[in-house]
Design a protein around this motif. Sequence first.
Motif, PDB file in Angstrom:
ATOM      1  N   ALA A   3       0.865  -1.177   0.000  1.00  0.00           N
ATOM      2  CA  ALA A   3       0.000   0.000   0.000  1.00  0.00           C
ATOM      3  C   ALA A   3       0.903   1.228   0.000  1.00  0.00           C
ATOM      4  O   ALA A   3       2.102   1.138   0.298  1.00  0.00           O
ATOM      5  CB  ALA A   3      -0.913   0.005   1.214  1.00  0.00           C
ATOM      6  N   GLU A  16      -3.396   4.355  -1.431  1.00  0.00           N
ATOM      7  CA  GLU A  16      -3.591   3.526  -2.612  1.00  0.00           C
ATOM      8  C   GLU A  16      -3.190   2.103  -2.278  1.00  0.00           C
ATOM      9  O   GLU A  16      -2.080   1.844  -1.809  1.00  0.00           O
ATOM     10  CB  GLU A  16      -2.767   4.043  -3.788  1.00  0.00           C
ATOM     11  CG  GLU A  16      -3.004   3.253  -5.057  1.00  0.00           C
ATOM     12  CD  GLU A  16      -2.283   3.828  -6.272  1.00  0.00           C
ATOM     13  OE1 GLU A  16      -2.378   3.203  -7.339  1.00  0.00           O
ATOM     14  OE2 GLU A  16      -1.632   4.887  -6.157  1.00  0.00           O
ATOM     15  N   SER A  17      -4.121   1.182  -2.517  1.00  0.00           N
ATOM     16  CA  SER A  17      -3.840  -0.222  -2.247  1.00  0.00           C
ATOM     17  C   SER A  17      -2.974  -0.795  -3.365  1.00  0.00           C
ATOM     18  O   SER A  17      -2.880  -0.218  -4.454  1.00  0.00           O
ATOM     19  CB  SER A  17      -5.148  -1.012  -2.153  1.00  0.00           C
ATOM     20  OG  SER A  17      -5.791  -1.032  -3.418  1.00  0.00           O
ATOM     21  N   SER A  19      -3.667  -3.075  -5.194  1.00  0.00           N
ATOM     22  CA  SER A  19      -4.528  -3.412  -6.334  1.00  0.00           C
ATOM     23  C   SER A  19      -4.996  -2.170  -7.080  1.00  0.00           C
ATOM     24  O   SER A  19      -5.775  -2.265  -8.023  1.00  0.00           O
ATOM     25  CB  SER A  19      -5.730  -4.236  -5.855  1.00  0.00           C
ATOM     26  OG  SER A  19      -6.469  -3.518  -4.892  1.00  0.00           O
ATOM     27  N   GLY A  20      -4.516  -0.983  -6.659  1.00  0.00           N
ATOM     28  CA  GLY A  20      -4.805   0.235  -7.387  1.00  0.00           C
ATOM     29  C   GLY A  20      -6.013   1.026  -6.935  1.00  0.00           C
ATOM     30  O   GLY A  20      -6.345   2.039  -7.527  1.00  0.00           O
ATOM     31  N   HIS A  21      -6.680   0.617  -5.876  1.00  0.00           N
ATOM     32  CA  HIS A  21      -7.829   1.362  -5.362  1.00  0.00           C
ATOM     33  C   HIS A  21      -7.346   2.496  -4.465  1.00  0.00           C
ATOM     34  O   HIS A  21      -6.412   2.335  -3.691  1.00  0.00           O
ATOM     35  CB  HIS A  21      -8.766   0.427  -4.586  1.00  0.00           C
ATOM     36  CG  HIS A  21      -9.372  -0.614  -5.452  1.00  0.00           C
ATOM     37  ND1 HIS A  21      -8.768  -1.827  -5.683  1.00  0.00           N
ATOM     38  CD2 HIS A  21     -10.510  -0.610  -6.170  1.00  0.00           C
ATOM     39  CE1 HIS A  21      -9.518  -2.533  -6.497  1.00  0.00           C
ATOM     40  NE2 HIS A  21     -10.579  -1.819  -6.808  1.00  0.00           N
ATOM     41  N   LYS A  22      -8.031   3.632  -4.569  1.00  0.00           N
ATOM     42  CA  LYS A  22      -7.629   4.794  -3.789  1.00  0.00           C
ATOM     43  C   LYS A  22      -8.740   5.217  -2.837  1.00  0.00           C
ATOM     44  O   LYS A  22      -9.911   5.058  -3.141  1.00  0.00           O
ATOM     45  CB  LYS A  22      -7.294   5.966  -4.718  1.00  0.00           C
ATOM     46  CG  LYS A  22      -6.067   5.713  -5.558  1.00  0.00           C
ATOM     47  CD  LYS A  22      -5.742   6.892  -6.426  1.00  0.00           C
ATOM     48  CE  LYS A  22      -4.499   6.585  -7.252  1.00  0.00           C
ATOM     49  NZ  LYS A  22      -4.134   7.699  -8.111  1.00  0.00           N
ATOM     50  N   VAL A  23      -8.316   5.778  -1.690  1.00  0.00           N
ATOM     51  CA  VAL A  23      -9.257   6.299  -0.717  1.00  0.00           C
ATOM     52  C   VAL A  23      -8.640   7.547  -0.083  1.00  0.00           C
ATOM     53  O   VAL A  23      -7.444   7.590   0.205  1.00  0.00           O
ATOM     54  CB  VAL A  23      -9.608   5.240   0.366  1.00  0.00           C
ATOM     55  CG1 VAL A  23      -8.393   4.813   1.158  1.00  0.00           C
ATOM     56  CG2 VAL A  23     -10.700   5.734   1.278  1.00  0.00           C
TER      57      VAL A  23
END
Length: 141
Positions: A3, A16-17, A19-23
Amino acid sequence: MKARIKWVEERTFVGESGSGHKVVLGTAFGPDGKTPGPSPMELVLLGTGGCSAYDVVHILEKGREAVEDCVVELDADRAETDPRVFTRIHMHFIVKGRALSPDKVRRAIDLSIEKYCSASAMMAKTAEITHDFEVIDTTTK
């Protein structure tokens, strides 16, 4: 697992994880108490609920139960002093489906919290974790 956390401004960060997911995450700042996203500890609590909800749905589906919805409401307390770890977490599961067996729902929740959910296993090192549930039958609706 990897991450990355990037500071944006003031108390705002983007995670950003791998796997490409953002929060967006952050804590309140300024005179208006603006909060750009959940705090890191809110994300930990959300992750714990999400981990267990995932397990419960998966276990019920494997058991061929007609599960239609699963909600986990979490209520937690943190220590008064640093590090402000979680000391108590209560998880209330609301599971909806057609003719669901309450015994199978109970078993799925117990298996998740006691065996499969990595997040609740970590949280149990500092927090007393309790849970209850309700089953809503959608057969007649």
